[in-house]
Scaffold this active site. Structure first.
Site, PDB file in Angstrom:
ATOM      1  N   LYS A  49      77.786  62.273 101.509  1.00  0.00           N
ATOM      2  CA  LYS A  49      77.766  61.337 102.686  1.00  0.00           C
ATOM      3  C   LYS A  49      77.499  59.823 102.245  1.00  0.00           C
ATOM      4  O   LYS A  49      78.294  58.943 102.682  1.00  0.00           O
ATOM      5  CB  LYS A  49      76.488  61.574 103.618  1.00  0.00           C
ATOM      6  N   THR A  67      78.393  58.984  99.240  1.00  0.00           N
ATOM      7  CA  THR A  67      79.716  58.627  98.413  1.00  0.00           C
ATOM      8  C   THR A  67      80.737  58.345  99.438  1.00  0.00           C
ATOM      9  O   THR A  67      81.528  57.407  99.049  1.00  0.00           O
ATOM     10  CB  THR A  67      80.002  59.723  97.533  1.00  0.00           C
ATOM     11  N   ARG A  80      70.458  52.605 102.862  1.00  0.00           N
ATOM     12  CA  ARG A  80      68.926  52.616 102.791  1.00  0.00           C
ATOM     13  C   ARG A  80      68.818  52.546 101.174  1.00  0.00           C
ATOM     14  O   ARG A  80      69.821  52.873 100.249  1.00  0.00           O
ATOM     15  CB  ARG A  80      68.691  54.025 103.059  1.00  0.00           C
ATOM     16  N   LYS A 138      66.714  65.338  94.337  1.00  0.00           N
ATOM     17  CA  LYS A 138      67.832  64.800  95.085  1.00  0.00           C
ATOM     18  C   LYS A 138      68.392  63.922  94.509  1.00  0.00           C
ATOM     19  O   LYS A 138      69.697  63.709  94.562  1.00  0.00           O
ATOM     20  CB  LYS A 138      67.129  64.428  96.502  1.00  0.00           C
ATOM     21  N   ALA A 142      64.802  60.825 106.665  1.00  0.00           N
ATOM     22  CA  ALA A 142      65.418  61.243 107.758  1.00  0.00           C
ATOM     23  C   ALA A 142      64.816  62.363 108.496  1.00  0.00           C
ATOM     24  O   ALA A 142      64.831  62.960 109.605  1.00  0.00           O
ATOM     25  CB  ALA A 142      66.916  61.472 107.821  1.00  0.00           C
ATOM     26  N   PHE A 176      70.720  62.974 105.930  1.00  0.00           N
ATOM     27  CA  PHE A 176      70.811  64.135 106.072  1.00  0.00           C
ATOM     28  C   PHE A 176      72.135  64.450 107.316  1.00  0.00           C
ATOM     29  O   PHE A 176      72.834  63.803 107.330  1.00  0.00           O
ATOM     30  CB  PHE A 176      69.606  64.865 106.555  1.00  0.00           C
ATOM     31  N   PHE A 204      86.368  68.501  96.632  1.00  0.00           N
ATOM     32  CA  PHE A 204      85.966  69.021  95.509  1.00  0.00           C
ATOM     33  C   PHE A 204      86.921  69.627  94.891  1.00  0.00           C
ATOM     34  O   PHE A 204      87.860  70.296  95.431  1.00  0.00           O
ATOM     35  CB  PHE A 204      84.754  69.737  95.550  1.00  0.00           C
ATOM     36  N   TRP A 256      85.093  60.460  95.593  1.00  0.00           N
ATOM     37  CA  TRP A 256      84.425  60.307  94.498  1.00  0.00           C
ATOM     38  C   TRP A 256      85.479  60.093  93.036  1.00  0.00           C
ATOM     39  O   TRP A 256      85.020  59.397  92.478  1.00  0.00           O
ATOM     40  CB  TRP A 256      83.809  61.901  94.150  1.00  0.00           C
TER      41      TRP A 256
END
Length: 557
Positions: free
Chosen positions: A72, A74, A95, A106, A274, A302, A382, A410
Site C-alpha cells: 500500500k 509502495t 505517516r 512489519k 490503524a 491496513f 509481483f 516496485w
C-alpha cells in the site's frame, strides 16, 4: 541477506530539500532544515496560503493485509511519482514509521523498490524526533498525575481508576502491566500502571487531528486521565499542564518535508496505528498538502475496514474536507492467502484459491461504494504472479465493472503507475462524488459501533461485554455519545478473529471495553484480544540490523 529496498534507497540521487521546498512555492522562512534532505514546514506558511484553492485528496487503502504483502505505501509513493509523469502537480502525505514495528516484523513505512521515500534510514530510525516528543509529552502527564497524588491529591483522584498509561515507541510486552511507586513513601503511592506503544497514545491522535497549535492545546486540555473517588472524570486541564504539553510538542506539530526517489515532494507526519488508533497522517499535513499541490495522495493503515473507515468517518470530519477518490490495493499473492493458500505455497499457481480470496477484495470495494466515492482497484504486480492468475483477477474486475489498473511501482517506480494515475484522474473528472459518512454524530455510540460492524465488516451483530455496557451508560451520562468511534480490531480479518481470512460470514463482533479519547474526539472500542502494546516476534528484525564502520545502515526494510 542483502536488503534490496535499502540498497536502492542508499543509491538515491536526492535533491537538497531547499530545492524541493522551492518547487512547492515555499520560501526560506517557511522551512526549518534538519540537515540537507529533511525539513519542517512552519505553520505560518498555512496562514500565508489560506486563500489558495484546495487540492484534491486521493486515499490509498487495501484489502486485509497478509504476510504475502500488499504494497500500500509502495503504491502510494509510486502513484505520486506517476502523477508527476502525467503532468499533474501532486504531493504525497504519509505517516511516520513507529520504531517498534521497524525493530519487530512489519518493517518501516517508506515504500519499497523504486517507489520509496528518502532518506529511508532517517525516516525509519529517529527522523526529526516527533515520536520522541510525543512519548515525552505522554509521560510528562503520567509524572504529573503521580506527583499530584504524592503531594496531597487535591483533585481526589482514585489511584485505582487512573486510565492514563505511560508509553514507549517499542514493542515490549513486558510493559503491558506494571506496578509503579515501589520503594517506600518517598517514591509515591504504589499502584498498577501499564505502557502503550507511543503511536497508540492519545497524544499521537491529538497531534494528528489538531488544526493548529491552539487547537492542540484545547484538545490536550480535554484528555481524560483518571476518575475521582466519586467517579467523575479528571482531565489534563484539571491538572493545569496543557500548556506544558503543548510546549513539548511545539516542533512536533510542524509537518516534515522529504522526497521520493524521483524527487516528488512528500509530507511525512504523525503515525497512529490503524488497528489500535485511527491510522492516518496528520490533518495539518494533509490540509497543507492541499494548499501546496493540486493533488494530495495519502494512505490509511491496513485494510479499508480499519484505516479507510477511520479516515472517512473520523479524519475527513475533523479535517473539514471531502476526498475525491480512493485507490484499493490488492495483490494476487494476498488474495490467494485469503483463499486458503499457505504462505510457503504462494509460488504455485492456484486460480481457484485466488477466485475464492477475491471475496475479501469484494467486501472492501463495497465499503468504499457505501461512502459514495469514485475508486480504482490497483493490482500490485509481483514477479511470481502467473498470467492465468492475473487474467482471472482482471476478468472479475471487468465483469463487475470495477475500474482497475495493473501496477508495477516496485520495479518501475512512477512509470509503473502511469496507467493507474491516468485512471484515477479520469474517475475524479467523470464520476460523481456522493461522499457520505456511515454514521451521524448524533447517533448513539452503540449504534455507531453496530453500523461499522455490519456495514464495513459484514458482521451479523455486536456483543457488548458487561464492562462495555456499563461504559456505554456512563459515557452517555458524561455527554460523550456524540463522539466518533475508533475501532481497535485485528488487521488480518474482517472479523475480530485474526484467523478468519477471506470474507467470513455469520460472525459477531465482541466489544470487551471502551476507552475515551476525548481530546482526539472519539471513543476507542476494543475488540477481541487486540493489544495497545505489541510484542516482538521470536526472530525480530533487529537481529539483522547493523551499521558498518563507515556509518552505513544494514538490515532496515
Amino acid at each position: 541477506m542483502e536488503n534490496i529496498d535499502l540498497k536502492i534507497a542508499q543509491q538515491a540521487d536526492m535533491k537538497p530539500i531547499r530545492e524541493i521546498a522551492s518547487t512547492l512555492g515555499l520560501n526560506e522562512d517557511d522551512i526549518e532544515l534538519y540537515g540537507n534532505y529533511k525539513a519542517k514546514i512552519s505553520l505560518d506558511a498555512m496562514k500565508r496560503m489560506a486563500d489558495k484553492e484546495d487540492g484534491k485528496v486521493i486515499l490509498v487503502t487495501a484489502i486485509n493485509p497478509t504476510p504475502a504483502g500488499e504494497g500500500k505505501s509502495t503504491t502510494t509513493v509510486g502513484l505520486g511519482q506517476a502523477f508527476k509523469k502525467i503532468g499533474k502537480n501532486a504531493i504525497i502525505a504519509l505517516r511516520e514509521p513507529s520504531f517498534g514495528p521497524v525493530m519487530g516484523i512489519k518493517g518501516g513505512a517508506a515504500g519499497g523498490g523504486y517507489s520509496q521515500v528518502v532518506p529511508m534510514e532517517d525516516l525509519n530510525l529517529h527522523f526529526t524526533g516527533d515520536i520522541h516528543a510525543i512519548t515525552t509529552a505522554n509521560n510528562a502527564i503520567s509524572a504529573i498525575i503521580d506527583n499530584h497524588i504524592h503531594q496531597g491529591n487535591e483533585l481526589n483522584i482514585d489511584p485505582r481508576r487512573i486510565s492514563w498509561k505511560r508509553c514507549l515507541d517499542m514493542n515490549d510486552r513486558a510493559l503491558r502491566q506494571v506496578v509503579v511507586g515501589l520503594g517506600g513513601t518517598g517514591n509515591s503511592i504504589p499502584r498498577e500502571d501499564g505502557f502503550n506503544i507511543s503511536v497508540a497514545s492519545e497524544i499521537m491522535a491529538v497531534l494528528c487531528l489538531a488544526d493548529d497549535l491552539e487547537d492542540l492545546k484545547t484538545r490536550v486540555r480535554r484528555i481524560v486521565v483518571a476518575y475521582t473517588y466519586d467517579r467523575k472524570p479528571v482531565t489534563v486541564g484539571d491538572l493545569q499542564v496543557e500548556g506544558a504539553v503543548a510546549l513539548i510538542l511545539k516542533d512536533a506539530i510542524k509537518p516534515n518535508l522529504v522526497q521520493t526517489l524521483e524527487n516528488t515532494p512528500a509530507l511525512v507526519h504523525g503515525g497512529p496505528f490503524a488497528n489500535i488508533a485511527h491510522g492516518c497522517n496528520s490533518v495539518i499535513a494533509t490540509n497543507m498538502g492541499r494548499k501546496l499541490a493540486d493533488y494530495v495522495i495519502t494512505e490509511a493503515g491496513f485494510g479499508a475496514d480499519l484505516g479507510a473507515e477511520k479516515f472517512l468517518n473520523i479524519k475527513t470530519l475533523q479535517g473539514h474536507f471531502t476526498p475525491s477518490a480512493v485507490v484499493i490495493v490488492a495483490t494476487v499473492r494476498a488474495l490467494k492467502m485469503h483463499g486458503g493458500v499457505n504462505k510457503k505455497e504462494l509460488d504455485q499457481e492456484n486460480v481457484e484459491a485466488l477466485q475464492q480470496g477475491i471475496e475479501n477484495l469484494e467486501r472492501h470495494i463495497e465499503t468504499i461504494q457505501k461512502f459514495g466515492l469514485p475508486y480504482v482497484v490497483a493490482i500490485n504486480h509481483f514477479t511470481g504472479d502467473t498470467k492465468r492468475e492475473t487474467a482471472a483477477l482482471e476478468e472479475y474486475l471487468k465483469s463487475n465493472k470495477h475500474p482497475y489498473s495493473l501496477s508495477e511501482v516496485w520495479a518501475k517506480g512512477g512509470e509503473g503507475a502511469v496507467d493507474l494515475a491516468t485512471k484515477v484522474v479520469q474517475e475524479i473528472e467523470t464520476k460523481e462524488n456522493h461522499f457520505q459518512r456511515l454514521y451521524k454524530p448524533e447517533d448513539s455510540l452503540q449504534k455507531k459501533i453496530e453500523t461499522i460492524a455490519k456495514e464495513v465488516y459484514g458482521a451479523d451483530g455486536v456483543e457488548f461485554s458487561s464492562t462495555a455496557r456499563i461504559q456505554l451508560r456512563r459515557f452517555r451520562r458524561f455527554g460523550w455519545d456524540d463522539l466518533g468511534v475508533c475501532m481497535a480490531k485485528t488487521q488480518y480479518s474482517l472479523s475480530d478473529n485474526p484467523k478468519l481470512l477471506g470474507r467470513p460470514k455469520g460472525f459477531t463482533i465482541t466489544i470487551r471495553e471502551l476507552t475515551p479519547s476525548i481530546g482526539a474526539g472519539f471513543i476507542v472500542a476494543l475488540t477481541g484480544d487486540v493489544m495497545t502494546m505489541p510484542g516482538l516476534p521470536k526472530a525480530p528484525a533487529a537481529l539483522e540490523m547493523d551499521i558498518t564502520k563507515d556509518g552505513e545502515a544494514k538490515g532496515l526494510f
